[in-house]
Scaffold this motif. Structure first.
Motif, PDB file in Angstrom:
ATOM      1  N   UNK A 111       0.836  -1.201   0.000  1.00  0.00           N
ATOM      2  CA  UNK A 111       0.000   0.000   0.000  1.00  0.00           C
ATOM      3  C   UNK A 111       0.871   1.252   0.000  1.00  0.00           C
ATOM      4  N   UNK A 112       1.965   1.224   0.759  1.00  0.00           N
ATOM      5  CA  UNK A 112       2.836   2.393   0.823  1.00  0.00           C
ATOM      6  C   UNK A 112       3.434   2.675  -0.549  1.00  0.00           C
ATOM      7  N   UNK A 113       3.875   1.629  -1.204  1.00  0.00           N
ATOM      8  CA  UNK A 113       4.497   1.782  -2.510  1.00  0.00           C
ATOM      9  C   UNK A 113       3.475   2.308  -3.512  1.00  0.00           C
ATOM     10  N   UNK A 157       0.678   3.878  -3.040  1.00  0.00           N
ATOM     11  CA  UNK A 157       0.147   5.232  -2.841  1.00  0.00           C
ATOM     12  C   UNK A 157       1.149   6.280  -3.253  1.00  0.00           C
TER      13      UNK A 157
END
Ligand SMILES: Nc1ncnc2c1ncn2[C@@H]1O[C@H](COP(=O)(O)OP(=O)(O)OP(=O)(O)O)[C@@H](O)[C@H]1O
Ligand SMILES: [Mg+2]
Lengths: 498, 340
Positions: B213-215, B217
């Motif tokens: 998710x971090x990547x 977003x």
């Protein structure tokens, strides 16, 4: 036949931090009955089901199984009494095979690899599921994961199966298949509860329907005694004007320059040779079956997955781009709203505000060193209001929000980046009727304000309602393109299958 | 529904869904009981002099734990931390023995460790090698290189104890504040600041919570990885300077026998920072260090051998994890794969 209910929930209340997720709800389930549970996001549907399945214990009230009061301390107590739950968010162990997942918790009975696989194959065959038992659960599509979870319940000889939004990730055919299966389980005496935001499913397939609102049981009755309108009235307490979102009078494709152009994209086995253009101010719907390579191409555009060597070209505003990390795509104004919110959508330990704030930070905080906490908070409050996100406490982890509210958080997280091109991947999955209308308005207004929008959806009415132009994906290519005027459900389906 | 939060800035609770808070509490309670028990049974345990000793002796462990905690919160692991520590101290020691001015020697030591941290980050974030393997490789490489090229096969490098810089690191900043303790406090503050106040800190938690998710977003996960591993390298060389100055020698056996690395991981995990990342913070580091420091001190005062101490630490780790599992049974729905 006796009319002794298998499950009775009496005046059940469940509070979290003093706030009631379920407030004195009474519910009963008859043997061999299919019972639909409907209500807005956060109404308490999943909470009610988790009480029955022993995942959580009621703060007040009690639960009877076969008329006898029980207090389940853990899900395994419930499954000993024949109650199984298929969760809203899948609970398979991704590192285990399908077969191992199916017999999980009963390993003693099937101890060798071969026995495990054979037992699993038998169940899968009996249920007519086309899933390879030796595949890893982590590599399955959403629909197949769902099937495996149901097979697991069947192996556990469940008399009561609870399905939390089972159809949210399924295609229409898979949905039909699921309901056929449920009817055949019903004939063998299994009682089922299913939650759905597609009210037609409740009206067409359930024997009885119960409506929850704000944690209260509003109405229970035979499915035939409800209509779509009356269900909505019970759910939200007022009438809802459902109409297609407004769009500009004429098709105002102001420029002929596409915001995004992709040519001959190829990626592994999933995407082979996709080409299309996206224009500013338009919603471009991409219809297709699950596995037709739509999410995969989106992730290639974002730079999240690598395309094949010499696997095609991508232009943004006429400039060729090749992102190696989504951060670069986001900086250029592309945003992606993930289809699987738990897998790669939200940050589960963090609250609503921080999730949204991180989306904003990814685009606008690139050069700063200190986290602009007041900005992030103000922005998150703003988005919470715009999408009417309902949460209990200021820092309640997103994991504990209802599914629909989680989806809104994920959408807000991407939209806070003020993108010029937004890719929505199944944006209304698990979202209630009222919120679906809001989300559609938002998608439409983004396009009306000049951004390009890609809408990937397996739900044809949604594609037809929102899109200015419709592409149909089929096994990794674009098989057809329709203008809004020519598109009909039949034509799209035909192109997607043949 | 959100009126309650109108003006308050974002507060950042990273204690997760409650599961790990319990371990932290269990360990804090155990530490407290241990202190009471030691104070009652060991003469000279509950004195200010001994408190000072505990603080000085745990300074380098705390500093290293800060680095490891930051790495683990980002869902990584740095197995080269101790190798970096001795390598950095060796560079410093060689240079000052060779007559290089102290500030220059320090600068060189810090810069070379920054380079190693950046190299680790490059392997992990750009080449996408799992952090455990990348740092294992760099650890072995560093030790081999230094023992071969710098120490010519020796294990030990003696520092000139009379050198003013060495004496400074072993001495006192203020009459009541030894330099190691000052460095420890400084590192704790820097860690708190990094994790709670900076953009990188927010991204570190996001990466640990859900890396995909971090990547996806668009968070700059690669740059943040560099920050993480360079920060770890900083803590390593700082701990190296403290340790070498106190003992007057750099000993490569601290790397090869492995106990220090395990102890650092033990501190982080016992403090309640799960290896799957995304959860925990400064409090957890302090709780973990407190237990180990008190245990070490008490047992040394009781003349317990280090072998017995190691056994006890292993047992404590198991006991803590089992207690935690007992108090917080996993539930089928919210349990995340890869949990400790
Ligand atoms: N573990 C928890 N801690 C705190 N609040 C919770 C927890 N679980 C649920 N809630 C809250 O209880 C309310 C009801 O949640 P529930 O999941 O039952 O909704 P739902 O009807 O299933 O909604 P959806 O259709 O969106 O899935 C929500 O406001 C949710 O935020
Ligand atoms: Mg739900």
């Amino acid at each position: 036949m006796s009319t002794q209910p298998v499950i009775q929930l009496e005046n059940a209340t469940k509070t979290y931090g003093g706030i009631a997720a379920l407030a004195g709800a009474t519910f009963d389930l008859l043997p061999g009955e299919i019972h639909a549970l409907v209500g807005e996001n956060g109404a308490g549907k999943s909470t009610l089901c988790k009480l029955i399945a022993g995942v959580i214990t009621p703060s007040e009230g009690h639960l009877r199984v076969d008329g006898e009061v029980v207090a389940f301390a853990a899900p395994k107590d419930a499954s000993r009494r024949g109650i199984s739950m298929v969760y809203q968010e899948t609970s398979l162990v991704p590192q285990l095979t399908v077969a191992q997942n199916i017999v999980l918790g009963r390993e003693a009975a099937f101890n060798s690899v071969r026995k495990v696989r054979n037992a699993a194959r038998q169940v899968l065959q009996r249920l007519n599921f086309k899933v390879d038992p030796s595949q890893l659960a982590g590599s399955l599509s959403a629909a197949k994961r769902q099937m495996v979870e149901i097979a697991r319940a069947v192996v556990n000889e469940a008399r009561v199966i609870i399905l939390d939004e089972p159809t949210a990730a399924l295609t229409p055919e898979e949905t039909d298949h699921l309901f056929d299966l449920m009817r055949s389980l019903k004939r063998s005496g299994v009682a089922m509860i299913f939650i759905s935001h597609a009210l037609e499913e409740a009206l067409n397939h359930a024997d009885r329907i119960s409506v929850l609102r704000n944690g209260r049981m509003i109405q229970t009755g035979p499915a035939s005694s409800f209509t779509r309108a009356s269900l909505i009235r019970h759910m939200i307490g007022e009438d809802l004007a459902e109409q297609a979102p407004a769009r500009p009078a004429a098709n105002t494709r102001s420029t002929a320059v596409p915001v995004l152009q992709v040519e001959n994209i190829r990626m592994g086995a999933m995407v082979n040779n996709m080409s299309f253009s996206i224009f500013p101010g338009e919603v471009t719907g991409i219809a297709g079956l699950i596995g037709s390579g739509r999410s995969e191409v989106a992730k290639v555009i974002m730079g999240h997955t690598k395309r094949n060597f010499s696997g095609g070209r991508i232009w943004l505003d006429g400039r060729e781009v090749r992102y190696t990390l989504p951060a670069q795509a986001v900086a250029d104004g592309i945003a992606y709203v993930s289809e699987d919110r738990k897998l790669d959508g939200f940050f589960e330990t963090m609250g609503v505000a921080e999730n949204i704030g991180l989306g904003w930070l990814a685009k606008f905080g690139r050069r700063s060193i200190l986290a602009p906490r007041h900005r992030m908070r103000a922005l998150a409050d703003d988005w919470e209001k715009r999408l009417s996100i309902r949460r209990i406490g200021a820092n309640q982890p997103v994991l504990h929000l209802s599914g629909g509210n989680q989806q809104k958080v994920v959408i807000a997280k991407s939209l806070s980046q003020e993108p010029r091109l937004v890719i929505f991947d199944e944006p209304t999955r698990g979202v209630d009727v009222g919120a679906i209308a809001e989300i559609r308005q938002i998608i439409r207004s983004i396009a009306n304000n000049g951004a390009g929008v890609i809408l990937i959806s397996s739900y044809l009415p949604e594609i037809l309602d929102l899109s200015d132009r419709i592409l149909v994906a089929k096994s990794g290519t674009i098989a057809a393109e329709f203008s809004r005027a020519d598109a009909t459900a039949e034509r799209i389906l035909h192109a997607a299958v043949h | 529904m959100s009126a309650d939060s109108a003006a308050a800035p974002l507060t950042l609770p990273n204690q997760g869904s409650g599961r790990r808070n319990m371990l932290e509490r269990v360990v804090a309670a155990a530490t407290f009981l241990l202190i009471v028990a030691f104070a009652a049974t060991i003469d000279g345990f509950a004195t200010t002099g001994n408190l000072g000793i505990i603080l000085i002796n745990s300074a380098s462990l705390t500093v290293l734990s800060c680095g490891m905690a930051v790495v683990i919160i980002s869902r990584g692991l740095d197995l080269s931390l101790i190798a970096q520590m001795v390598a950095g101290a060796t560079i410093f020691g060689m240079l000052i023995s060779g007559g290089v001015a102290a500030p220059l020697a320090l600068l060189a030591a810090y810069l070379s460790m920054v380079a190693i941290g950046a190299l680790n980050a490059w392997l992990i974030a750009y080449v996408e090698i799992p952090s455990m393997l990348a740092t294992l490789a760099s650890s072995m490489f560093i030790v081999g290189l230094f023992r071969f090229a710098v120490l010519r096969g020796e294990y030990l490098l003696l520092l000139p104890k009379s050198d003013p810089t060495v004496a400074f690191f072993a001495g006192r900043l203020l009459p009541f504040l030894p330099v190691p303790v000052a460095l420890m406090l400084g590192t704790l503050m820097a860690t708190w600041f990094l994790l709670n106040r900076t953009v990188a800190g927010r991204i570190i938690y996001a990466m640990g919570d859900n890396f995909q998710a971090a990547r996806l977003s668009g968070l700059s996960v690669r740059v943040t990885a560099i920050v993480v591993y360079v920060f770890a390298a900083f803590t390593a060389i700082t701990a190296g300077l403290i340790m070498a100055s106190a003992s007057g020698a750099v000993d490569f056996r601290t790397v090869t026998n492995g106990t220090l690395l395990f102890e650092v991981i033990l501190v982080v995990v016992l403090g309640g920072i799960p290896l799957r990342g995304g959860r925990g913070g400064l409090r957890n580091i302090i709780v973990g260090v407190a237990l180990i420091a008190v245990l070490r001190n008490g047992m040394t005062l009781m003349n317990v051998t280090t072998q017995t101490q190691d056994m006890l630490k292993g047992l404590i780790l198991l006991a803590a994890i089992i207690t935690d599992n007992y108090l917080n049974p996993r539930d089928a729905e919210t349990d995340t794969a890869g949990d400790l």
